[in-house]
Design a protein around this motif. Sequence first.
Motif, PDB file in Angstrom:
ATOM      1  N   THR A  19       0.844  -1.186   0.000  1.00 31.35           N
ATOM      2  CA  THR A  19       0.000   0.000   0.000  1.00 31.35           C
ATOM      3  C   THR A  19       0.884   1.242   0.000  1.00 31.35           C
ATOM      4  O   THR A  19       1.806   1.350   0.820  1.00 31.35           O
ATOM      5  CB  THR A  19      -0.930   0.015   1.225  1.00 31.35           C
ATOM      6  OG1 THR A  19      -1.775  -1.150   1.154  1.00 31.35           O
ATOM      7  CG2 THR A  19      -1.803   1.260   1.261  1.00 31.35           C
ATOM      8  N   GLY A  41       4.128  -4.704   4.360  1.00 31.62           N
ATOM      9  CA  GLY A  41       3.803  -5.542   5.506  1.00 31.62           C
ATOM     10  C   GLY A  41       4.988  -5.775   6.416  1.00 31.62           C
ATOM     11  O   GLY A  41       6.112  -5.336   6.141  1.00 31.62           O
ATOM     12  N   GLN A  66      -3.458   0.229  -3.205  1.00 31.18           N
ATOM     13  CA  GLN A  66      -2.689  -1.007  -3.147  1.00 31.18           C
ATOM     14  C   GLN A  66      -2.129  -1.306  -4.534  1.00 31.18           C
ATOM     15  O   GLN A  66      -2.822  -1.169  -5.545  1.00 31.18           O
ATOM     16  CB  GLN A  66      -3.555  -2.161  -2.652  1.00 31.18           C
ATOM     17  CG  GLN A  66      -2.732  -3.341  -2.189  1.00 31.18           C
ATOM     18  CD  GLN A  66      -3.524  -4.334  -1.370  1.00 31.18           C
ATOM     19  OE1 GLN A  66      -4.570  -4.787  -1.805  1.00 31.18           O
ATOM     20  NE2 GLN A  66      -3.027  -4.672  -0.204  1.00 31.18           N
ATOM     21  N   PRO A 107      -3.942  -8.530   2.290  1.00 31.33           N
ATOM     22  CA  PRO A 107      -2.954  -8.020   3.243  1.00 31.33           C
ATOM     23  C   PRO A 107      -1.653  -7.634   2.542  1.00 31.33           C
ATOM     24  O   PRO A 107      -1.216  -8.308   1.611  1.00 31.33           O
ATOM     25  CB  PRO A 107      -2.739  -9.185   4.216  1.00 31.33           C
ATOM     26  CG  PRO A 107      -4.001  -9.991   4.110  1.00 31.33           C
ATOM     27  CD  PRO A 107      -4.432  -9.867   2.681  1.00 31.33           C
ATOM     28  N   ASN A 108      -1.040  -6.538   3.015  1.00 28.08           N
ATOM     29  CA  ASN A 108       0.255  -6.130   2.467  1.00 28.08           C
ATOM     30  C   ASN A 108       1.272  -7.233   2.661  1.00 28.08           C
ATOM     31  O   ASN A 108       1.299  -7.916   3.681  1.00 28.08           O
ATOM     32  CB  ASN A 108       0.741  -4.857   3.183  1.00 28.08           C
ATOM     33  CG  ASN A 108      -0.061  -3.650   2.789  1.00 28.08           C
ATOM     34  OD1 ASN A 108      -0.678  -3.607   1.729  1.00 28.08           O
ATOM     35  ND2 ASN A 108      -0.058  -2.650   3.638  1.00 28.08           N
ATOM     36  N   ARG A 110       1.531  -9.931   0.703  1.00 24.45           N
ATOM     37  CA  ARG A 110       1.153 -11.233   0.117  1.00 24.45           C
ATOM     38  C   ARG A 110       1.839 -11.425  -1.210  1.00 24.45           C
ATOM     39  O   ARG A 110       1.948 -10.525  -2.029  1.00 24.45           O
ATOM     40  CB  ARG A 110      -0.365 -11.328  -0.061  1.00 24.45           C
ATOM     41  CG  ARG A 110      -1.117 -11.451   1.235  1.00 24.45           C
ATOM     42  CD  ARG A 110      -0.813 -12.813   1.911  1.00 24.45           C
ATOM     43  NE  ARG A 110      -1.190 -12.824   3.290  1.00 24.45           N
ATOM     44  CZ  ARG A 110      -2.354 -13.267   3.759  1.00 24.45           C
ATOM     45  NH1 ARG A 110      -3.262 -13.731   2.951  1.00 24.45           N
ATOM     46  NH2 ARG A 110      -2.596 -13.239   5.048  1.00 24.45           N
TER      47      ARG A 110
END
Length: 113
Positions: A19, A41, A66, A107-108, A110
């Motif tokens: 993101t 992440g 994203q 989710p960040n 991945r």
Amino acid sequence: MTETITYADFERVDIRTGTIVEASAFPEARKPAIKLVIDFGPEIGLKTSSAQITVHYDLETLIGRQVLGVVNFPPRQIGPFRSEVLTLGFEDEAGAIVLAAADKPVPNGRKLL
């Protein structure tokens, strides 16, 4: 089309979701570009990227978006800026870049499988 690769070759390219948390002008770039800070992440963290996306995107609209990025290329020095990841996109009919992204939030960090 380019040459055929094996699945093992594809697996070596580490493409992750992230993101955009910061976007700023990059007037020093030879081609119009935007400096990005992308959150990939907890495993990968924040990474920088220079992206030639000025035709379709404003700085304000990029925050929270994203994107997909290659996180295992070596960093590149682009003028005074160190680009740590390759932000992925496609050329439109005129050659301007449109960002690549998942069609639903994930989710960040991945990995693209």
